[in-house]
Motif scaffolding. Structure first.
Motif, PDB file in Angstrom:
ATOM      1  N   LEU A   1      -8.443  17.986  21.042  1.00 41.99           N
ATOM      2  CA  LEU A   1      -7.158  18.160  21.703  1.00 41.99           C
ATOM      3  C   LEU A   1      -6.124  17.243  21.047  1.00 41.99           C
ATOM      4  O   LEU A   1      -6.468  16.167  20.558  1.00 41.99           O
ATOM      5  N   PRO A   2      -4.859  17.643  21.026  1.00 44.01           N
ATOM      6  CA  PRO A   2      -3.825  16.803  20.404  1.00 44.01           C
ATOM      7  C   PRO A   2      -3.643  15.484  21.127  1.00 44.01           C
ATOM      8  O   PRO A   2      -3.964  15.360  22.321  1.00 44.01           O
ATOM      9  N   GLU A   3      -3.128  14.492  20.406  1.00 45.94           N
ATOM     10  CA  GLU A   3      -2.923  13.164  20.982  1.00 45.94           C
ATOM     11  C   GLU A   3      -2.041  13.209  22.222  1.00 45.94           C
ATOM     12  O   GLU A   3      -2.176  12.385  23.125  1.00 45.94           O
ATOM     13  N   SER A   4      -1.128  14.162  22.277  1.00 46.26           N
ATOM     14  CA  SER A   4      -0.207  14.262  23.411  1.00 46.26           C
ATOM     15  C   SER A   4      -0.935  14.534  24.723  1.00 46.26           C
ATOM     16  O   SER A   4      -0.407  14.264  25.802  1.00 46.26           O
TER      17      SER A   4
ATOM     18  N   GLN B   1      -1.868  13.170  29.844  1.00 48.74           N
ATOM     19  CA  GLN B   1      -1.667  14.230  30.817  1.00 48.74           C
ATOM     20  C   GLN B   1      -2.670  14.106  31.958  1.00 48.74           C
ATOM     21  O   GLN B   1      -3.825  13.688  31.761  1.00 48.74           O
ATOM     22  N   SER B   2      -2.256  14.467  33.155  1.00 48.07           N
ATOM     23  CA  SER B   2      -3.155  14.406  34.305  1.00 48.07           C
ATOM     24  C   SER B   2      -4.126  15.582  34.319  1.00 48.07           C
ATOM     25  O   SER B   2      -5.207  15.504  34.904  1.00 48.07           O
ATOM     26  N   ARG B   3      -3.759  16.689  33.686  1.00 47.46           N
ATOM     27  CA  ARG B   3      -4.616  17.859  33.584  1.00 47.46           C
ATOM     28  C   ARG B   3      -4.722  18.250  32.117  1.00 47.46           C
ATOM     29  O   ARG B   3      -3.720  18.243  31.393  1.00 47.46           O
ATOM     30  N   TRP B   4      -5.926  18.587  31.683  1.00 48.11           N
ATOM     31  CA  TRP B   4      -6.143  18.919  30.277  1.00 48.11           C
ATOM     32  C   TRP B   4      -6.404  20.408  30.130  1.00 48.11           C
ATOM     33  O   TRP B   4      -7.164  21.009  30.908  1.00 48.11           O
ATOM     34  N   PHE B   5      -5.751  20.987  29.109  1.00 49.42           N
ATOM     35  CA  PHE B   5      -5.882  22.419  28.861  1.00 49.42           C
ATOM     36  C   PHE B   5      -6.227  22.653  27.392  1.00 49.42           C
ATOM     37  O   PHE B   5      -5.733  21.964  26.501  1.00 49.42           O
ATOM     38  N   ILE B   6      -7.057  23.633  27.154  1.00 46.04           N
ATOM     39  CA  ILE B   6      -7.354  24.115  25.804  1.00 46.04           C
ATOM     40  C   ILE B   6      -6.578  25.402  25.618  1.00 46.04           C
ATOM     41  O   ILE B   6      -6.793  26.379  26.348  1.00 46.04           O
ATOM     42  N   ARG B   7      -5.659  25.402  24.636  1.00 46.00           N
ATOM     43  CA  ARG B   7      -4.793  26.576  24.462  1.00 46.00           C
ATOM     44  C   ARG B   7      -4.807  27.128  23.032  1.00 46.00           C
ATOM     45  O   ARG B   7      -4.264  28.208  22.805  1.00 46.00           O
ATOM     46  N   GLU B   8      -5.378  26.412  22.093  1.00 45.66           N
ATOM     47  CA  GLU B   8      -5.378  26.899  20.712  1.00 45.66           C
ATOM     48  C   GLU B   8      -6.273  28.127  20.606  1.00 45.66           C
ATOM     49  O   GLU B   8      -7.432  28.115  21.052  1.00 45.66           O
ATOM     50  N   GLN B   9      -5.746  29.185  19.996  1.00 43.13           N
ATOM     51  CA  GLN B   9      -6.457  30.454  19.965  1.00 43.13           C
ATOM     52  C   GLN B   9      -7.809  30.336  19.264  1.00 43.13           C
ATOM     53  O   GLN B   9      -8.804  30.928  19.704  1.00 43.13           O
ATOM     54  N   ARG B  10      -7.871  29.585  18.190  1.00 46.77           N
ATOM     55  CA  ARG B  10      -9.129  29.438  17.461  1.00 46.77           C
ATOM     56  C   ARG B  10     -10.197  28.799  18.348  1.00 46.77           C
ATOM     57  O   ARG B  10     -11.365  29.190  18.316  1.00 46.77           O
ATOM     58  N   GLN B  11      -9.793  27.818  19.153  1.00 45.65           N
ATOM     59  CA  GLN B  11     -10.732  27.164  20.054  1.00 45.65           C
ATOM     60  C   GLN B  11     -11.142  28.083  21.206  1.00 45.65           C
ATOM     61  O   GLN B  11     -12.309  28.121  21.600  1.00 45.65           O
TER      62      GLN B  11
ATOM     63  N   GLY C   1     -12.600  15.959  22.567  1.00 42.71           N
ATOM     64  CA  GLY C   1     -12.089  14.679  22.108  1.00 42.71           C
ATOM     65  C   GLY C   1     -10.590  14.736  21.935  1.00 42.71           C
ATOM     66  O   GLY C   1     -10.022  15.810  21.691  1.00 42.71           O
ATOM     67  N   ILE C   2      -9.964  13.595  22.064  1.00 41.32           N
ATOM     68  CA  ILE C   2      -8.539  13.471  21.787  1.00 41.32           C
ATOM     69  C   ILE C   2      -8.373  13.051  20.339  1.00 41.32           C
ATOM     70  O   ILE C   2      -9.012  12.090  19.893  1.00 41.32           O
ATOM     71  N   ARG C   3      -7.550  13.745  19.606  1.00 45.51           N
ATOM     72  CA  ARG C   3      -7.354  13.416  18.194  1.00 45.51           C
ATOM     73  C   ARG C   3      -6.966  11.945  18.069  1.00 45.51           C
ATOM     74  O   ARG C   3      -6.041  11.467  18.713  1.00 45.51           O
TER      75      ARG C   3
END
Length: 237
Positions: free
Chosen positions: A6-9, A13-23, A42-44
């Protein structure tokens, strides 16, 4: 893909989302995951976790952290590499990152085609780094530097780097000294030339500025074979 990066940004965040299409494709298609399953995430350039899927749809997957887990150890090596052919570069970056190299320096030399420096592959280095991190289950990317002038790098930059390390070797097939054993725990610099090797002037300049030339046996290896062999030897526990 052995970790979802996941990106460093996302770190704050209080909630984590996976949005990258490849993932998303990997999670749905290869893992066949569902709500309640766990993922390695993991966080980058940050920590690694075990996370649980709590919601899913076609555009995003929401996860929550269950526990923090340790990261794989880095190989304390700076790899200096004469810029290879673009397609070889992709494999070398991915493999070097997977093996945990701390720093990668891409360097010009006499036998490096100048057109390689205009290759679009150089603009995609971060993509190859990401693939290497995902393969290793790592989150920390190595530092990557580019030097398009050989002599200024060897005379002005390399000696300072060597002072910070335990050793510095340049791989060269036409030399008698062999790679020492039992140096995996030490910090060092390994330098690998282009296809065809460094020319004598370049080898002499590297030796003059603090490197020791070593050979890998009586077989002439491809660049990617030599790099993988060296990193495997130097990162062995």
């Amino acid at each position: 893909m052995n970790i979802i990066l996941l990106p460093e940004s996302e770190q704050n965040q209080s909630r984590w989302f996976i949005r990258e299409q490849r993932q998303l494709t990997h999670i749905y298609g290869h893992l066949n995951a569902k709500v309640g399953d766990t993922l390695k995430v993991g966080i980058r350039n940050g920590a690694r976790y075990i996370a649980e899927i709590i919601a899913m749809n076609t555009t995003e997957i929401e996860i929550k952290v269950l526990e923090k887990v340790s990261l794989p150890e880095k190989c304390p090596i700076t790899l200096v590499l004469a810029l290879p052919r673009p397609k070889v570069l992709r494999r070398l970056i991915m493999d070097s990152v997977t093996l945990g190299v701390e720093k990668i320096i891409l360097l010009h030399s006499f036998r490096v085609d100048k057109s390689y420096w205009q290759s679009p592959f150089l603009k995609q280095l971060d993509d190859y780094v990401t693939l290497g991190l995902e393969q290793a289950g790592d989150t920390y990317a190595p530092e990557i530097q580019l030097y398009q002038r050989f002599k200024p790098f060897v005379e002005d930059v390399l000696p300072e780097l060597i002072q910070q390390k335990d050793w510095a070797y340049v791989a060269h097939p036409y030399i008698e000294n062999k790679l020492p054993k039992n140096i995996a725990s030490e910090q060092g610099i390994i330098i690998v030339g282009p296809e065809g090797g460094f020319i004598p002037y370049e080898i002499d300049l590297l030796i003059k500025n603090g490197c020791q030339a070593i050979q890998l046996g009586n077989r002439i290896l491809r660049t990617e074979t030599a790099v993988s062999y060296l990193l495997g030897r130097l990162s062995a526990y």
